[in-house]
Design a protein around this motif. Structure first.
Motif, PDB file in Angstrom:
ATOM      1  N   SER A   1      11.849 -48.307  -0.345  1.00  0.00           N
ATOM      2  CA  SER A   1      10.667 -49.172  -0.164  1.00  0.00           C
ATOM      3  C   SER A   1      10.743 -50.063   1.168  1.00  0.00           C
ATOM      4  N   ILE A   2      11.611 -49.639   2.131  1.00  0.00           N
ATOM      5  CA  ILE A   2      11.961 -50.448   3.440  1.00  0.00           C
ATOM      6  C   ILE A   2      11.640 -49.557   4.560  1.00  0.00           C
ATOM      7  N   SER A   3      10.809 -50.243   5.571  1.00  0.00           N
ATOM      8  CA  SER A   3      10.451 -49.409   6.909  1.00  0.00           C
ATOM      9  C   SER A   3      11.925 -49.062   7.632  1.00  0.00           C
ATOM     10  N   PRO A   4      12.031 -47.930   8.442  1.00  0.00           N
ATOM     11  CA  PRO A   4      13.111 -47.932   9.179  1.00  0.00           C
ATOM     12  C   PRO A   4      13.661 -48.942  10.137  1.00  0.00           C
ATOM     13  N   GLY A   5      12.877 -49.684  10.673  1.00  0.00           N
ATOM     14  CA  GLY A   5      13.303 -50.617  11.360  1.00  0.00           C
ATOM     15  C   GLY A   5      14.286 -51.612  10.789  1.00  0.00           C
ATOM     16  N   ILE A   6      13.807 -51.986   9.217  1.00  0.00           N
ATOM     17  CA  ILE A   6      14.493 -52.948   8.319  1.00  0.00           C
ATOM     18  C   ILE A   6      15.883 -52.374   7.826  1.00  0.00           C
ATOM     19  N   LEU A   7      15.479 -50.945   7.520  1.00  0.00           N
ATOM     20  CA  LEU A   7      16.430 -50.250   6.724  1.00  0.00           C
ATOM     21  C   LEU A   7      18.022 -50.414   7.405  1.00  0.00           C
TER      22      LEU A   7
END
Length: 207
Positions: free
Chosen positions: A97-103
């Motif tokens: 549920s997290i975008s790649p930039g945060i993941l």
């Protein structure tokens, strides 16, 4: 006969794994740097609904990994295995549920508690700073040469973003901000509204 036995045993092992209670609760808006409060509300609703909130807070502690069998030998604890499987299901729910930039910031976390703690720490200061900046914008924005609709819309967006940042303001506060930013030609309107006994709603003010 031997093959049948192994297939039956394998089926038994997999059937004992707990089903994922979060599989039907997809988060519609993935976490980015600007929507943490909205994302958090979706995640908490799903996790609390599945009665798994303790895995995020750390209140659900893991059982011991090994126990002694009847012969005194160390063997894997099936209760721990079930707990770990559930925790990994929750961690997977968070990661997807997290975008790649945060993941990339939490990709190496091993438990749901660790991932949640990192995310909360990452966004705590950012959320406070965003709320302060929005509050300043509400206080300093003037109607100026903007149309009434454009001015009202801008102030309403600031208010909505405050709510998204976890610091909602009341209708009364938004009305005060809007009235404060009006020029002198609106003085009679401002006076009539300020002296009213009843509170003015945002919709009434717009009308």
């Amino acid at each position: 006969m031997g093959l049948s036995f192994h297939l039956t045993a394998a089926h038994h092992v997999f059937s004992t794994l707990p089903p994922n209670p979060l599989s039907a609760n997809a988060v519609t808006e993935k976490l980015t740097r600007s929507n943490h409060s909205i994302w958090e509300a979706q995640v908490l609703s799903a996790v609390r609904g599945a009665r798994l909130y303790g895995h995020l807070t750390g209140a659900s502690t893991p059982p011991v990994k090994e126990i002694e069998d009847k012969d005194g030998k160390k063997v894997s604890n099936p209760v721990f295995e079930d707990w770990e499987a559930r925790d990994q299901q929750i961690l997977s729910f968070l990661l997807t549920s997290i975008s790649p930039g945060i993941l990339s910031h939490i990709a190496k976390t091993k438990t749901a508690t660790d991932a949640w703690a990192k995310l909360e720490a990452m966004f705590a200061s950012q959320t406070r700073a965003r709320a302060v900046n929005l509050c300043i914008s509400l206080a300093n924005t003037k109607k100026g040469n903007s149309s009434t609709i454009d001015y009202f819309t801008k102030m309403k967006i600031f208010s909505d973003e405050m709510a998204a940042a976890g610091q909602p303001i009341t209708d009364d506060e938004l009305v005060e901000y809007i009235l404060t930013g009006l020029p002198a030609e609106y003085k009679s309107l401002v006076t009539s509204l300020v002296t009213r006994v009843e509170s003015v709603t945002v919709d009434e003010l717009y009308s």
